[in-house]
Design a protein around this motif. Structure first.
Motif, PDB file in Angstrom:
ATOM      1  N   GLN A 181      20.338  47.283 -14.722  1.00 44.94           N
ATOM      2  CA  GLN A 181      19.610  48.466 -15.177  1.00 44.94           C
ATOM      3  C   GLN A 181      20.322  49.758 -14.769  1.00 44.94           C
ATOM      4  O   GLN A 181      20.160  50.778 -15.416  1.00 44.94           O
ATOM      5  CB  GLN A 181      18.176  48.475 -14.617  1.00 44.94           C
ATOM      6  CG  GLN A 181      17.281  47.385 -15.167  1.00 44.94           C
ATOM      7  CD  GLN A 181      17.566  46.001 -14.565  1.00 44.94           C
ATOM      8  OE1 GLN A 181      18.085  45.894 -13.458  1.00 44.94           O
ATOM      9  NE2 GLN A 181      17.247  44.952 -15.308  1.00 44.94           N
ATOM     10  N   GLU A 196      24.757  51.427 -20.690  1.00 40.73           N
ATOM     11  CA  GLU A 196      24.563  50.463 -21.769  1.00 40.73           C
ATOM     12  C   GLU A 196      25.888  50.089 -22.434  1.00 40.73           C
ATOM     13  O   GLU A 196      26.112  48.946 -22.796  1.00 40.73           O
ATOM     14  CB  GLU A 196      23.595  51.046 -22.808  1.00 40.73           C
ATOM     15  CG  GLU A 196      23.147  50.040 -23.846  1.00 40.73           C
ATOM     16  CD  GLU A 196      22.070  50.594 -24.749  1.00 40.73           C
ATOM     17  OE1 GLU A 196      22.103  50.254 -25.945  1.00 40.73           O
ATOM     18  OE2 GLU A 196      21.212  51.341 -24.271  1.00 40.73           O
ATOM     19  N   CYS A 197      26.769  51.059 -22.565  1.00 41.84           N
ATOM     20  CA  CYS A 197      28.075  50.841 -23.199  1.00 41.84           C
ATOM     21  C   CYS A 197      28.999  50.074 -22.248  1.00 41.84           C
ATOM     22  O   CYS A 197      29.210  50.495 -21.106  1.00 41.84           O
ATOM     23  CB  CYS A 197      28.695  52.175 -23.565  1.00 41.84           C
ATOM     24  SG  CYS A 197      30.398  52.053 -24.134  1.00 41.84           S
TER      25      CYS A 197
END
Length: 108
Positions: free
Chosen positions: A5, A9-10
């Motif tokens: 988390q 994201e990339c």
């Protein structure tokens, strides 16, 4: 070590976050050759200060890229090496070296 988390994201951004400064890349390059003591690493990386080397080694150890083995001797002996995760960066470093050589051949 960061949780999933906490990572971008990339996947490219994740890689850059973990190894994206020049010092980390040079530390990894040197440790790919062989495990080394702190002073060997410092000598092998031109221009790096003791503080910057210490900070980067701690960060990479926290991220699971580098391991630190302490030997109970006087004075204490510490050896840094790449973990399996760290060694998995070999193709990335090789690709960067290949690209750098190609680039040097293209510029005047």
């Amino acid at each position: 070590m960061l949780t999933k988390q906490e990572l971008p994201e990339c996947p490219v951004a994740t890689t850059v976050q973990l190894i994206g400064n020049k010092w980390k890349l040079l530390i990894i390059r040197n440790l790919l050759a062989a495990p080394q003591r702190f002073t060997e690493l410092k000598r092998g990386i031109n221009g790096i200060s003791q503080k910057v080397l210490t900070d980067n080694l701690r960060a990479m150890e926290s991220d699971g890229i580098v391991s630190r083995e302490i030997f109970a001797e006087i004075p204490p002996k510490v050896i840094y090496s790449l973990t399996d995760i760290g060694r998995s960066l070999l193709p990335v470093i090789d690709a960067m070296a290949d690209w750098g050589e190609s680039y040097k051949g293209l510029i005047k």
